[in-house]
Scaffold this motif. Structure first.
Motif, PDB file in Angstrom:
ATOM      1  N   ARG A  60      88.844  20.729 -10.145  1.00  0.00           N
ATOM      2  CA  ARG A  60      87.939  19.604  -9.937  1.00  0.00           C
ATOM      3  C   ARG A  60      88.487  18.326 -10.563  1.00  0.00           C
ATOM      4  O   ARG A  60      88.298  17.230 -10.034  1.00  0.00           O
ATOM      5  N   GLU A  87      81.314  30.567  -2.988  1.00  0.00           N
ATOM      6  CA  GLU A  87      80.677  29.581  -2.107  1.00  0.00           C
ATOM      7  C   GLU A  87      81.038  28.156  -2.525  1.00  0.00           C
ATOM      8  O   GLU A  87      81.338  27.297  -1.689  1.00  0.00           O
ATOM      9  N   GLU A  88      81.036  27.903  -3.823  1.00  0.00           N
ATOM     10  CA  GLU A  88      81.364  26.562  -4.302  1.00  0.00           C
ATOM     11  C   GLU A  88      82.813  26.205  -3.980  1.00  0.00           C
ATOM     12  O   GLU A  88      83.115  25.075  -3.589  1.00  0.00           O
ATOM     13  N   SER A 136      83.242  25.408  -0.349  1.00  0.00           N
ATOM     14  CA  SER A 136      82.741  24.069  -0.077  1.00  0.00           C
ATOM     15  C   SER A 136      83.793  23.009  -0.427  1.00  0.00           C
ATOM     16  O   SER A 136      83.982  22.041   0.316  1.00  0.00           O
ATOM     17  N   HIS A 143      88.942  26.308 -12.446  1.00  0.00           N
ATOM     18  CA  HIS A 143      87.944  25.554 -11.687  1.00  0.00           C
ATOM     19  C   HIS A 143      87.808  24.143 -12.260  1.00  0.00           C
ATOM     20  O   HIS A 143      87.664  23.166 -11.522  1.00  0.00           O
ATOM     21  N   LEU A 174      81.966  32.326  -7.860  1.00  0.00           N
ATOM     22  CA  LEU A 174      82.077  30.919  -7.450  1.00  0.00           C
ATOM     23  C   LEU A 174      82.669  30.763  -6.041  1.00  0.00           C
ATOM     24  O   LEU A 174      83.205  29.708  -5.696  1.00  0.00           O
TER      25      LEU A 174
END
Length: 314
Positions: free
Chosen positions: A211, A238-239, A242, A207, A236
């Protein structure tokens, strides 16, 4: 029979035996995980003597210059003087956040008085008192996160992870070593396909890498494959969804099963890419790392483009 010296103690290495096997037999409590030269958990530093080339296969030029070697791949042919890689210093940190991410994984946030230099995807030794130390990979990204973030998976009988899950609280003190490891994103990879594969809390460093790549405007396609033992272990979600909505070049493939179930979805992703250009990052259990590395190599991904971080929570 070759005699080596490990932190001042003479140890005989039998013919055909690896350095790691000799150290285990001598009860020196060496760090190790995958036994295949992929995870780099068994890194040692040579102070004197000639290092066999196979013992440095897969290490970066910087690691070779520091005389680092993989104990699980080292079969000494002459005497060596060895030590554990020295952490240059320890930094005081305070727990500033604890959040349950899944039934087994807690997010640990640490604050330091001065910024600690690191890259997304690297790992750090965390010290609880003078003797209990465990190595965890960073889930945070410099410049994006003000705190140092780790995903700590609980394992029954694991002293450090058990303390994090049952006793740690905001304000508790921990000491940190220096950030290490080469499982990091480079802007030079910006146009290449980026493949992220993880299991369990291996999603943490992935993750961070994801990012970091998006923050540096990665233009190539990105696929994230996260393997969980059950739907409850896929966190994680949902994140990440998104992020997929914001970045059309990102796809997410949550999987339920074991490393044996990786072949079909992995092949589905690689079918659309030129395997020779893929940069792959694999983070998770030693079993997953070995299986993914084998499948990626068979698909034509060059070894030097497969970056691994193998660990088991403890």
């Amino acid at each position: 029979m070759v005699q080596i010296t490990f932190e001042g103690h003479p140890i005989d290495v039998a013919p055909g035996e690896t350095l790691l096997q000799a150290l285990i037999r001598a009860r020196t409590e060496p760090s190790y995980s995958c036994l295949a030269g992929l995870c780099h958990s068994c890194l040692l530093q040579a102070q004197a003597g000639e290092i066999p080339p196979a013992a440095q296969s897969g290490l970066s030029p910087e690691q070779c210059e520091q005389q680092l070697l993989l104990a699980c791949q080292c079969r000494p042919v002459e005497p060596l003087q060895l030590q554990r890689p020295k952490t240059l210093k320890r930094t005081d940190a305070v727990i500033c956040g604890l959040q349950q991410l899944s039934t087994e994984i807690t997010e640990l946030r640490l604050a330091t008085r001065a910024p600690l230099p690191y890259h997304a995807g690297q790992h750090i030794d965390l010290w609880l008192g003078p003797y209990l130390s465990r190595r965890y990979s960073l889930a945070s990204v410099p410049g994006l996160d003000g705190d140092l973030v780790f995903h700590i998976q609980r394992v029954r009988g694991g002293q450090f992870s058990d303390w994090i899950h049952t006793q740690a609280c905001e304000g508790s003190l921990i000491q940190l070593g220096t950030a290490q490891g080469a499982c990091c994103y480079s802007p030079e990879q910006s146009t290449r396909p980026l493949l992220l594969i993880g299991s369990g809390s291996g999603l943490g460093p992935l993750h961070g890498l994801l990012r970091d790549a998006l923050n540096q405007h990665h233009r190539g396609q990105i696929s994230l494959l996260h393997l969980g033992k059950s739907p409850l272990h896929l966190y994680l979600q949902e994140e990440i969804r998104s992020l997929c909505d914001q970045h059309p070049n990102l796809s997410h493939h949550p999987l339920v099963g074991t490393s044996d179930d990786l072949a079909v979805p992995l092949q589905s992703v690689l079918t659309h890419w030129d395997s020779r250009r893929v940069n792959a990052f694999v983070c998770g259990s030693g079993e997953l790392v070995k299986e993914a590395f084998s499948q990626l190599r068979a698909a034509g991904v060059p070894d030097h483009q497969i970056h691994t971080d193998s660990f088991d929570a403890y």
